[in-house]
Write a protein that holds these residues in place. Structure first.
Motif, mmCIF file in Angstrom:
data_model
loop_
_atom_site.group_PDB
_atom_site.id
_atom_site.type_symbol
_atom_site.label_atom_id
_atom_site.label_comp_id
_atom_site.label_asym_id
_atom_site.label_seq_id
_atom_site.Cartn_x
_atom_site.Cartn_y
_atom_site.Cartn_z
ATOM 1 N N GLY A 121 0.829 -1.025 0.032
ATOM 2 C CA GLY A 121 0.082 -0.030 -0.151
ATOM 3 C C GLY A 121 0.753 1.258 -0.003
ATOM 4 N N LEU A 122 1.914 1.164 0.730
ATOM 5 C CA LEU A 122 3.019 2.366 0.961
ATOM 6 C C LEU A 122 3.583 2.651 -0.688
ATOM 7 C CD1 LEU A 122 4.691 1.870 4.112
ATOM 8 C CD2 LEU A 122 3.060 3.903 3.627
ATOM 9 N N ALA A 123 3.836 1.594 -1.440
ATOM 10 C CA ALA A 123 4.135 1.661 -2.682
ATOM 11 C C ALA A 123 3.299 2.341 -3.787
ATOM 12 C CB ALA A 123 4.713 0.382 -3.203
ATOM 13 N N LEU A 124 2.122 2.307 -3.096
ATOM 14 C CA LEU A 124 0.886 2.760 -4.353
ATOM 15 C C LEU A 124 0.521 4.050 -3.865
ATOM 16 C CD1 LEU A 124 -1.530 -0.561 -4.492
ATOM 17 C CD2 LEU A 124 0.429 0.140 -5.896
ATOM 18 N N SER A 125 1.267 4.523 -2.798
ATOM 19 C CA SER A 125 0.669 6.004 -2.344
ATOM 20 C C SER A 125 1.385 7.063 -2.625
ATOM 21 C CB SER A 125 0.685 5.787 -0.620
ATOM 22 O OG SER A 125 2.000 5.895 -0.013
ATOM 23 N N CYS A 126 2.542 6.888 -3.301
ATOM 24 C CA CYS A 126 3.354 8.098 -3.599
ATOM 25 C C CYS A 126 3.339 8.271 -5.047
ATOM 26 C CB CYS A 126 4.652 7.926 -3.064
ATOM 27 S SG CYS A 126 5.630 6.294 -3.253
ATOM 28 N N ALA A 127 3.015 9.604 -5.442
ATOM 29 C CA ALA A 127 3.130 9.896 -7.179
ATOM 30 C C ALA A 127 4.397 10.092 -7.404
ATOM 31 C CB ALA A 127 2.020 11.064 -7.227
ATOM 32 N N SER A 128 4.624 9.943 -8.515
ATOM 33 C CA SER A 128 6.027 10.394 -9.216
ATOM 34 C C SER A 128 6.037 11.933 -9.471
ATOM 35 C CB SER A 128 6.085 9.570 -10.583
ATOM 36 O OG SER A 128 7.231 10.258 -11.334
ATOM 37 N N THR A 129 7.309 12.355 -8.875
ATOM 38 C CA THR A 129 7.568 13.807 -9.039
ATOM 39 C C THR A 129 7.780 14.185 -10.341
ATOM 40 O OG1 THR A 129 8.460 13.593 -6.722
ATOM 41 C CG2 THR A 129 8.940 15.904 -8.158
ATOM 42 N N ALA A 341 -3.362 15.159 -11.073
ATOM 43 C CA ALA A 341 -1.927 15.226 -11.217
ATOM 44 C C ALA A 341 -1.470 14.104 -10.288
ATOM 45 C CB ALA A 341 -1.230 16.505 -10.698
ATOM 46 N N LEU A 342 -2.062 13.585 -9.418
ATOM 47 C CA LEU A 342 -1.635 12.659 -8.372
ATOM 48 C C LEU A 342 -1.850 11.110 -8.748
ATOM 49 C CD1 LEU A 342 -2.292 14.350 -5.010
ATOM 50 C CD2 LEU A 342 -0.203 13.980 -6.253
ATOM 51 N N ALA A 343 -2.726 11.063 -9.897
ATOM 52 C CA ALA A 343 -3.200 9.645 -10.518
ATOM 53 C C ALA A 343 -2.063 9.100 -11.123
ATOM 54 C CB ALA A 343 -4.351 9.909 -11.370
ATOM 55 N N GLN A 344 -0.906 8.817 -10.252
ATOM 56 C CA GLN A 344 0.067 7.892 -11.041
ATOM 57 C C GLN A 344 1.046 7.900 -9.887
ATOM 58 O OE1 GLN A 344 3.080 10.021 -10.981
ATOM 59 N NE2 GLN A 344 1.884 11.877 -10.787
ATOM 60 N N ILE A 345 2.045 6.596 -10.157
ATOM 61 C CA ILE A 345 3.007 6.393 -9.164
ATOM 62 C C ILE A 345 4.343 6.423 -9.888
ATOM 63 C CG2 ILE A 345 1.697 5.208 -7.379
ATOM 64 C CD1 ILE A 345 2.360 2.497 -8.496
ATOM 65 N N GLY A 346 5.471 6.352 -9.047
ATOM 66 C CA GLY A 346 6.850 6.320 -9.689
ATOM 67 C C GLY A 346 7.794 6.014 -8.980
ATOM 68 N N GLU A 347 8.914 6.834 -8.998
ATOM 69 C CA GLU A 347 9.999 6.494 -8.504
ATOM 70 C C GLU A 347 10.337 6.190 -6.877
ATOM 71 O OE1 GLU A 347 9.688 11.201 -8.561
ATOM 72 O OE2 GLU A 347 9.462 9.462 -9.794
ATOM 73 N N PHE A 348 9.565 6.518 -6.052
ATOM 74 C CA PHE A 348 9.689 5.909 -4.545
ATOM 75 C C PHE A 348 9.029 4.942 -4.523
ATOM 76 C CE2 PHE A 348 10.757 10.274 -3.181
ATOM 77 C CZ PHE A 348 11.880 10.115 -2.062
ATOM 78 N N SER A 349 8.059 4.571 -5.525
ATOM 79 C CA SER A 349 7.319 3.390 -5.473
ATOM 80 C C SER A 349 8.386 2.200 -5.922
ATOM 81 C CB SER A 349 6.065 3.429 -6.554
ATOM 82 O OG SER A 349 5.152 4.338 -6.212
#
Length: 584
Positions: A121-129, A341-349
């Motif tokens: 869940g944490l991996a899905l929570s942070c969007a890609s900057t 803008a936040l409807a994606q995830i990226g590098e921290f994921s």
């Protein structure tokens, strides 16, 4: 004799396919980053043919993240971050908690352990900057209220993810179900991480704010553009490395603070120009590296789980962000923009997925789902912005036609409904005829670019003098408020095609510019004079070099920026007889 050069091959192969597919994507009217991601799949280990070095590509991508965050800092000062703290801090933390809960629920349905669900869940929570900033810049929203909130939101997320990345190895025995950690050790780890972040911020605010500008000033005095460009890149990378090695925080956070410090100096725009080429180069490599991580077979192997994971990212997380922003009483348009803008995830994921796999917290399937949903959400995100633009434009047109009316004098009725413009596109519609939207002819008026606190006071002074004023503004909530007051205003970026026409610069007598972006002010002055060589232009700056640039560009008067209140600016106009001079 054949020699292997994996670094060269990775860079050349990645850039070649990125160029080819990016060009094709552009021809198909898709964002080029879609082509970059597909290029990564082609050169990745899961497809036949040329295969780039995965390890090297990830390191190159890390450089891209560092330089991109440095660019974010150049645009987003510390004052901007504090200005949106009311919504960005609680909003980001609540959204992280919500997305983690949704990810845990999905993991529970898949039969995974609680620890696995939390990390998933944490991996899905942070969007890609990287993706967010690219989108904001593409749609000219990076300097808008929505852009500042979204960027501040991401900064808070990044800080939170620093905690997560430190805590995962320490709590691995508990999360993997293979051991335990005492409460005392847990508190120690949390305290240690907090102290590291606070220490880094304090050092940057007190030591960095003196040392970095001083260093750049010494380089500027040499008169060498090459040395200046090198100094800017060295500061960005150096702060990132020191932040990680000395304080244990992420590279990205270190680079961000370096950029934020430079943004408060007179060298910010020069520094941006000096680093822009290298930033774009490594940003492309970042997207290529993301594509390399994706195993396309996951679409066939686990289509339902992949779809569910994608829904958590694109729907669940975005809906939560929308509701949070609305709770803080921001307009629906602002909430929608941030949600998209936040409807994606990226590098921290990717980092969390990698740590989770190394410490045997996440099964390989979970890592594949994270990467797959990241890739698909990144591809979908530009199209969501296109939809958002069209939706807001349609809502604007419907609302205007349904609610606006014109009195015999041609003015709006006593209960006006402010028209909301679509992002980016210039809007020249101010008054609504019964049959169609028309922009009335206007001449001999004053155009104001920027309706912040200073601009609002200038509007008041001009109205008291019975001056006709047309406003150009890129913050949607300000535009809505001005239109509710029946003040003609065009919404969008000042340098967008047609924006100066939308405020009738060619027919105006005065142009007052209150924005503080030196590069944009110069460009606006030149563009306005190209339309109207007789235009009288007034602006302000705190720096002598910038004042000279504005005068050389064609400004009639540059007021000292220490006079920050509009009534003081107007007093300067009066004492210098500028008002008389401008009105001719």
């Amino acid at each position: 004799m054949h020699h292997s050069f994996p670094l060269v091959e990775t860079i050349v192969g990645g850039l070649f396919f990125a160029f080819v597919l990016g060009y094709i994507a552009h021809k198909l009217r898709m964002p080029p980053l879609v082509g970059y991601l597909l290029a990564g799949i082609i050169v990745g280990p899961y497809t036949k043919g040329f295969t780039a070095d995965m390890h090297l590509s990830q390191q190159l991508a890390e450089l891209g993240v560092i330089l991109l965050m440095f660019g974010v800092g150049l645009h987003f000062s510390i004052r901007d971050l504090l200005a949106v703290k009311r919504v960005a801090i609680p909003g980001a933390l609540i959204q992280i908690a919500l997305a983690t809960l949704l990810g845990w629920l999905l993991a529970w349905l898949a039969g995974w352990s609680t620890g696995t669900g939390v990390v998933f869940g944490l991996a899905l929570s942070c969007a890609s900057t990287v993706v967010l900033i690219a989108a904001l810049q593409r749609w000219h929203l990076d300097d808008s209220t929505q852009g500042r909130i979204a960027t501040g939101w991401l900064i808070v997320e990044d800080i939170a993810m620093v905690f997560v990345l430190v805590m995962i190895p320490a709590l691995a025995p508990v999360l993997s179900g293979q051991g335990s950690v005492s409460g005392a050790n847990l508190l120690y780890l949390l305290g240690k991480t907090s102290v590291q972040i606070i220490a880094f911020v304090v050092v940057m605010l007190f030591l960095g704010r003196k040392l970095i500008p001083w260093s750049l000033q010494r380089v500027v005095s040499t008169g060498s553009p090459e040395l200046f460009r090198l100094a800017v890149i060295a500061i960005a990378l150096g702060c990132a490395i020191l932040a990680n090695y000395l304080f244990g925080v992420s590279f990205a956070l270190g680079a961000f603070f370096a950029g934020a410090i430079i943004s408060e100096t007179s060298m910010n725009h020069t520094a941006e120009d000096a680093s822009s080429g290298l930033r774009e180069f490594f940003t492309v490599l970042f997207f290529v590296s993301v594509g390399m991580l994706f195993d396309p077979s996951i679409i066939i192997r686990e289509p339902l789980l992949l779809l569910a994971t994608l829904l958590v990212v694109v729907v669940g997380k975005s809906l939560g962000a929308f509701l949070i922003v609305r709770i803080f009483r921001y307009p629906p348009q602002t909430a929608l923009t941030i949600a998209v803008a936040l409807a994606q995830i990226g590098e921290f994921s990717f980092m969390i997925a990698s740590l989770g796999t190394v410490y045997k917290i996440l099964p390989p399937l979970a890592s594949d789902l994270i990467l797959g949903s990241a890739l698909i959400s990144i591809i979908c995100n530009p199209f969501l912005f296109v939809w958002l633009n069209r939706y807001l434009e349609k809502q604007s047109q419907q609302k205007t036609v349904a609610t606006a009316s014109v009195t015999d004098s041609g003015m709006l009725s006593d209960k006006p409904h402010a028209k909301v413009a679509a992002p980016i596109k210039p809007v020249s519609i101010y008054f609504i005829d019964e049959d169609m939207a028309v922009a009335p002819p206007v001449s001999n008026h004053t155009v104001l670019v920027g309706a912040g606190p200073v601009g609002q006071e200038i509007i008041r002074h001009l109205q008291e003098q019975n001056e006709t004023v047309y406003v150009q503004e890129n913050r949607l909530e300000v535009v809505t408020e001005l239109r509710a007051r029946q003040i003609p205003v065009a919404y969008g970026h000042a340098l967008s095609d047609g924006m100066l026409d939308a405020v009738f610069v060619a027919q105006a007598k005065n142009l007052i510019i209150t924005i503080q972006n030196t590069t944009e002010v110069v460009a606006i002055i030149k563009a306005a004079l190209a339309l109207n060589p007789q235009l009288q232009i007034v602006t302000f700056s705190r720096y002598e070099k910038d004042k000279l640039l504005f005068i050389q560009a064609g400004a009639t008067k540059v007021v000292d920026s220490q006079i920050v209140l509009a009534n003081e600016i107007m007093q300067v106009f009066e004492t210098a007889s500028i008002t008389t001079e401008l009105t001719g």
